[in-house]
Design an enzyme around this catalytic site. Structure first.
Site, PDB file in Angstrom:
ATOM      1  N   SER A  65       0.955  -1.145  -0.128  1.00 43.99           N
ATOM      2  CA  SER A  65       0.004  -0.035  -0.045  1.00 43.99           C
ATOM      3  C   SER A  65       0.944   1.370   0.151  1.00 43.99           C
ATOM      4  O   SER A  65       1.648   1.528  -0.992  1.00 43.99           O
ATOM      5  CB  SER A  65      -0.913  -0.173   1.133  1.00 43.99           C
ATOM      6  OG  SER A  65      -1.887   0.920   1.293  1.00 43.99           O
ATOM      7  N   SER A 514       1.470   1.154  15.275  1.00 46.09           N
ATOM      8  CA  SER A 514       1.133   0.909  13.912  1.00 46.09           C
ATOM      9  C   SER A 514       0.931  -0.384  13.459  1.00 46.09           C
ATOM     10  O   SER A 514       1.555  -1.318  14.237  1.00 46.09           O
ATOM     11  CB  SER A 514       2.278   1.460  13.091  1.00 46.09           C
ATOM     12  OG  SER A 514       2.056   1.269  11.705  1.00 46.09           O
TER      13      SER A 514
END
Length: 546
Positions: A65, A514
């Site tokens: 991504s 994250s």
């Protein structure tokens, strides 16, 4: 399943030892050079998932991504295009880590899964796979296919390079359409463009009311969006694509793309402020695999103005709320907006207090938002980073069709609203956040409402905010509660954050590990830009020293 010797031979060729893996919010995602083992085991697990689901086709996307070019990753997609069933994330992690230990550990875990899940390995199954434009992609797809060979009855279709949403779409269509139907990316383009043409014809829209610039992040979204828009006379001369150099691997997401624009809150490389000051100019940025999008423009003073996922959520909420009232469905259809803690406080206030919409908050990660959104008749979910979509329930579709059937000859405002509600279920890719589909949907709504980017932006004013990424030795130490808005570990850190927040006006801040990188993300929001920046910096410092 393959005989022991053949299985062992494939294992020894593709698996390395000594790395610990975790199936995170977006699947497995690491530096590409440590992914061979997990690609192999994901091939095995995707085959098991297909067989467990009685031969339904599952999807696999090889992508990282918005991450840097040297990263890559892989995720499994459910037959309807949704993210992998959460209970199977544990199996994916366990199988990968057993393979990382030894062959005997891998073989034992594989046999255990087959027995525990009661998988008939003699049945037929299917996998569709695709990758983004990263240099490591072909090698990793080969390792994945080797893993899938462990289950010879599972057929693999390799679509080559696609955007992530295209892979989700094609996975869903493979299971939805009858056997023998022609399924490929052209089907994706045709469905979106057909819906677009019907919407614009119904509303008498002859051309875009503004010029469109698309920053494709030097990812695969560039050639795909150009391929689609080139098939439409409507868009001829109405757009330009920049940062479309998808074949220069090092350029991917570099100084451009949705994550760069959102995090830095400035224009990407390749787009100037001069053209964006005009009322008839709007720009947008995809991320590397085109499942995120943010919009923006520059005001009369040349100042950058971001129209992010929060702005898209409020735009769609207003639009569908208006259509429901026009169609007389406001009491029959439930609409919910789903956000995360990263949503700007002003957007939540606007949704609840101005639009009167129901708002739910979930943990970060589209799998959590999607899971909540499907509980409603219209579920609008967007992360602030621009990743999101709108989901319409079976009840919604049936209700709209029934009302349309009862008003076939009706040319009233109510009938038109019903038609638009039905068409938007086709214009929006409901399987996953989709930069291309979301782009078309936003452009359609702005055109129908006759709104400029400035008018859209003026619906509410964002509280200034700052998002920082702080590198830490071990992100797993940072554990949260209350939809990730409060830390429970490391001990005492939340209390320190609360003290800092109390020193600023209209402030809030939170910290979370994250799900895709070895880092901790710090979000801060306050009444002024200076206060938001100061708060973010202070919280970042105490996180670094924790």
């Amino acid at each position: 399943m393959l005989e022991t010797e053949a299985l062992k031979s494939l294992y020894e060729k593709h698996c390395k030892h000594g790395f610990q893996y975790i199936y995170g919010t977006a699947g497995f995602r690491y530096k590409a050079d440590v992914l061979d083992t997990v690609m192999f085991t994901t091939g095995v697990l995707a085959g098991l998932r297909s067989l467990y689901l009685n031969g339904q086709t599952v999807g696999v996307m090889v992508t990282a991504s918005h991450n840097p070019p040297e990263d890559n990753g892989v995720k499994i997609v459910e037959p309807r295009g949704e993210m992998l069933e959460q209970s199977w994330e544990k199996y994916a992690t366990e199988l990968a880590n057993c393979a990382s230990q030894s062959y005997s550990s891998f073989e034992t875990k594989l046999q255990e899964l087959v027995v525990t899940l009661k998988v008939d390995t003699k049945k037929s199954g299917g996998i569709v796979v695709a990758r983004d434009s990263r240099e490591s992609g072909p090698h990793l797809v080969s390792a994945f296919k080797a893993g899938a060979q462990v289950l010879p009855t599972v057929k693999i279709i390799d679509y080559g390079i696609l955007t992530t949403p295209q892979l989700h779409f094609l996975t869903s269509k493979t299971n939805e359409l009858p056997e023998g139907a022609e399924i490929g990316e052209q089907l994706y383009y045709q469905e979106l463009l057909s819906a677009w043409d019907q919407v614009t014809d119904l509303c008498g829209i002859k051309s875009l009311p503004f010029h469109l610039q698309i920053d494709a992040a030097n990812g695969i979204g560039g050639p795909k969006v150009m391929e689609m828009l080139s098939q439409s006379d409507f868009f001829s001369g109405a757009y330009e694509v920049v940062n479309a150099d998808w074949q220069t691997y090092a350029a991917l997401n570099h100084l451009c793309g949705a994550d760069f624009v959102k995090t830095n809150q400035k224009l990407p490389h390749g787009i100037s402020s001069s053209g964006n000051q005009a009322a008839n100019q709007i720009s947008c940025s995809f991320d590397g695999d085109a499942d995120r999008i943010v919009f923006y423009y520059c005001d009369a003073m040349g100042h950058f103005r971001l129209l992010d996922g929060d702005k898209m959520a409020t735009l769609f909420a207003k639009f569908f709320q208006d259509l429901l009232h026009q169609a007389g469905l406001q009491d029959a259809i439930e609409m919910v907006a789903v956000q995360t803690a990263y949503a700007n406080g002003s957007s939540t206030h606007h949704l609840e207090k101005v639009l009167g919409a129901t708002v739910k908050c979930t943990s970060t990660g589209v799998k959590h938002l999607h899971h909540e959104a499907v509980k409603s008749d219209i579920g609008i979910y967007f992360e602030a980073n621009g990743h999101g979509t709108v989901i319409f329930s079976t009840k919604f579709v049936d209700t709209v069709n029934q009302r349309l059937a009862a008003s076939t000859q009706d040319i009233s405002k109510s009938h038109k609203a019903l038609q638009l509600l039905k068409l938007f279920t086709k214009l929006i890719n409901q399987t996953v956040g989709d930069a291309i589909s979301d782009m078309l949907a936003v452009l359609a709504v702005l055109s129908i409402l006759n709104w400029t980017p400035q008018k859209w932006d003026q619906e509410y004013t964002d509280l200034p905010n700052r998002l920082l990424k702080v590198s830490v030795p071990d992100r797993t130490l940072f554990k949260t509660t209350n939809a990730e808005r409060q830390l429970v570990s490391p001990a005492g850190l939340q209390q320190k954050i609360d003290v800092l927040v109390s020193k600023f006006d209209k402030a809030r801040s939170f910290v979370r590990a994250s799900g895709t990188e070895d880092a901790v993300r710090v979000y801060a929001e306050a009444a002024s830009r200076a206060q938001a920046d100061s708060l973010a910096s202070m919280v970042g410092t105490i996180v670094e020293n924790s």
